[in-house]
Design a protein around this motif. Structure first.
Motif, short mmCIF file in Angstrom:
data_model
loop_
_atom_site.label_atom_id
_atom_site.label_comp_id
_atom_site.label_asym_id
_atom_site.label_seq_id
_atom_site.Cartn_x
_atom_site.Cartn_y
_atom_site.Cartn_z
N TRP A 145 46.24 39.47 40.95
CA TRP A 145 46.62 40.41 39.90
C TRP A 145 47.67 41.38 40.41
CZ3 TRP A 145 42.80 41.81 43.20
CH2 TRP A 145 42.74 43.14 43.59
N GLN B 162 47.31 39.35 35.26
CA GLN B 162 46.26 38.59 35.92
C GLN B 162 46.70 37.13 35.94
OE1 GLN B 162 43.44 40.40 33.08
NE2 GLN B 162 42.02 40.49 34.80
N CYS C 139 37.85 42.41 43.29
CA CYS C 139 39.18 43.02 43.12
C CYS C 139 39.18 44.47 43.56
CB CYS C 139 39.67 42.87 41.69
SG CYS C 139 38.93 44.02 40.52
N CYS D 171 38.67 41.31 37.99
CA CYS D 171 37.78 40.15 38.11
C CYS D 171 36.63 40.40 37.13
CB CYS D 171 37.33 39.93 39.55
SG CYS D 171 36.44 41.29 40.32
#
Lengths: 402, 107
Positions: free
Chosen positions: A319, A328, B40, B46
């Motif tokens: 990301w 993302q 993350c 995530c």
């Protein structure tokens, strides 16, 4: 018993050590890191931390007491001089540490500009470590001129921070477009516009001839012969896996430390994970530069060090945050031959990478829904009809039903 | 500072004090509580810090924004009412006594 020694205290090393304990390993674990800081997250460095929105204590991957409680010996600010695979020892400063099993999570190093083009002038930075960011942070004052060399994600994230803090930002990219190596033209266009809207000046097809200045950088001569003034420079032109130690120890290297599907190097007692490791993937071999890979691969290696015999299946995801855009990415777009655009609500959009009718990857901007569905589909090896993807009215969730 | 109870899927309870300003995710991470992976690091990128909050807490917490809503929709077995991403929950005195339950797994 020499226990387990981990060289490298970044995301992969920290995940590996933590996983060993979670899996019940109670032997000695020693983790050796070059940097003085305990294991920390890198992604916020070029985003929230550089912006001053995220404090240092939130960057650390664990609390200070955690490693002690878990009985993981941390040797920080320590340089590993050599690995002796015959004696099964690692030499650190004056100390020799024995191991039964060794994990190399040495990460990667940013490419730097050669001294011949001014790379050694003061005021020239790379974005890799906490120390890098702490050194450049005072330069981020409104009104100052920032030159960014390299239009990849690191360069663009730094440009976004600079613009947000009121700097006059110019970014140069040698390739015909930003994100040339990593994304489709559609994604490049999207981010070019976002940066343009925020006043970042992006010059594509523009290389750096040399930096100018006495001792400290004050300007740059670009490939078109023009000269621009700058107060400081950030170089984001890629990274290279940190393989020197492994190489000197005679381990097989192939675009990174070569491992098998279990994360084992050419020496059965030595393992590798994270940015530094190249591993089998589909018909070939890849190396992934991402947090997701560092965590997942390290955890699989931890299990395999304890005898699990589990092959690592990479599920690539990444990301990036730039201005108010969250990008993302799921999957790997290598080898795509067409892009399917899926408009989302508002400014949301996603670009889906196909090879023929096979879905390879997607870039989702401010569209978590598209991202989550795409990620699932790719991980399940499912490739929906591009016509459905392209239809913004089509609900994608039913696609997930097998 | 708030005392937060994290309950693992198997029923194992961890009660820890989490300083104000951190997130419920960071409280779990800092204390090495298994079941909240937070791959993350808290970027809402995530969905591996998913929990079910105790029913008594559902109404007391700030509402989910669209991003969290979307990410949760694809977490492992989300509950339309109780599911939250712990990286979105900032700790303050108001969270004293919060209890969260881990899903069977994070995906």
């Amino acid at each position: 018993m020499g226990g387990i020694v981990i060289v490298g205290a970044g995301q992969a090393g920290a995940s590996l050590a933590a996983k060993l304990r979670t899996l019940g390993h109670d032997g000695a674990i020693t983790m050796i890191g070059e940097e003085a800081a305990p294991p920390y997250q890198r992604p916020p460095l070029s985003k929230g931390y550089l912006l001053g929105e995220m404090e240092l204590d939130r960057i650390y991957l664990r609390s200070s007491s955690y490693w002690q409680e878990q009985m993981v010996t941390l040797k920080l600010g320590a340089q590993v001089a050599a690995i002796d695979r015959t004696a099964k020892t690692v030499r650190v400063d004056a100390e020799t540490i024995p191991y039964d099993q060794l994990a190399l999570t040495t990460g990667s190093r940013p490419h730097r500009l050669p001294a011949a083009v001014g790379g050694d002038l003061r005021g020239v930075y790379t974005v890799r470590t906490l120390a890098d960011i702490d050194a450049m942070a005072p330069e981020f004052e409104a009104g100052r001129k920032l030159l960014i060399v390299g239009g990849g994600y690191i360069g663009l994230e730094a440009a976004a921070v600079g613009a947000k803090l009121g700097l006059d930002v110019t970014l140069i990219e040698m390739a015909p477009r930003i994100l040339h190596r990593v994304a489709a033209p559609e994604t490049s266009d999207y981010f070019r516009k976002v940066h343009d809207d925020h006043g970042v000046k992006i010059l594509e097809n523009t290389g750096l001839d040399r930096l100018t200045g006495e001792a400290r950088v004050s300007g740059a001569v670009l490939s078109d012969g023009s000269h621009i003034e700058t107060d400081f420079v950030i170089v984001g032109v890629g990274i290279t896996p940190a393989t020197q130690l492994a190489e000197e120890a005679g381990l097989a290297i192939e675009n990174g430390i070569r491992t098998d599907e279990f994360g084992r190097t050419s020496d059965p007692a030595v393992w590798a994970a994270g940015d530094c490791a190249s591993f089998p993937h589909r018909d070939g071999r890849i190396r992934l530069e991402s947090v997701g890979n560092a965590i997942d691969q390290a955890e699989v290696v931890a299990a395999n060090m304890l005898g699990a015999g589990k092959a690592y299946q990479a599920k690539p995801w990444f990301w990036s945050d730039q201005f108010d855009v969250k990008l993302q990415i799921a999957g790997l777009n290598t080898g795509y031959d067409r892009i399917v655009t899926r408009p989302g609500e508002g400014d949301a959009v996603s670009f889906w990478y196909y090879r023929g009718y096979t879905l390879l990857a997607l870039d989702a901007m401010n569209d978590a829904r598209a991202y989550m569905i795409g990620k699932r589909l790719i991980e399940a090896g499912m490739s929906p009809d591009p016509a459905i993807i392209a239809d913004p009215a089509a609900d994608l969730k039913p696609l997930l039903r097998p | 500072m708030a005392k937060i109870t994290y309950v693992e899927f198997g029923g194992n309870e961890h009660v820890v004090d989490v300083p104000n300003g951190l997130t419920v995710m960071e409280g779990a991470r800092d204390n090495g509580i298994p079941g909240i992976e937070a791959d993350c690091g808290g970027a809402c990128a995530c969905s591996t810090c998913h929990v079910y909050v105790d029913p008594a807490w559902v109404e007391k917490l700030p509402h989910r924004d669209a991003m969290e809503e979307d990410m949760l929709d694809f977490a492992y077995e989300p509950d339309p009412v109780r599911s939250r991403l712990t990286c979105r929950l900032k700790v303050s005195d108001a969270l004293e006594g919060l209890k969260v339950f881990m899903p069977e797994k994070q995906i």
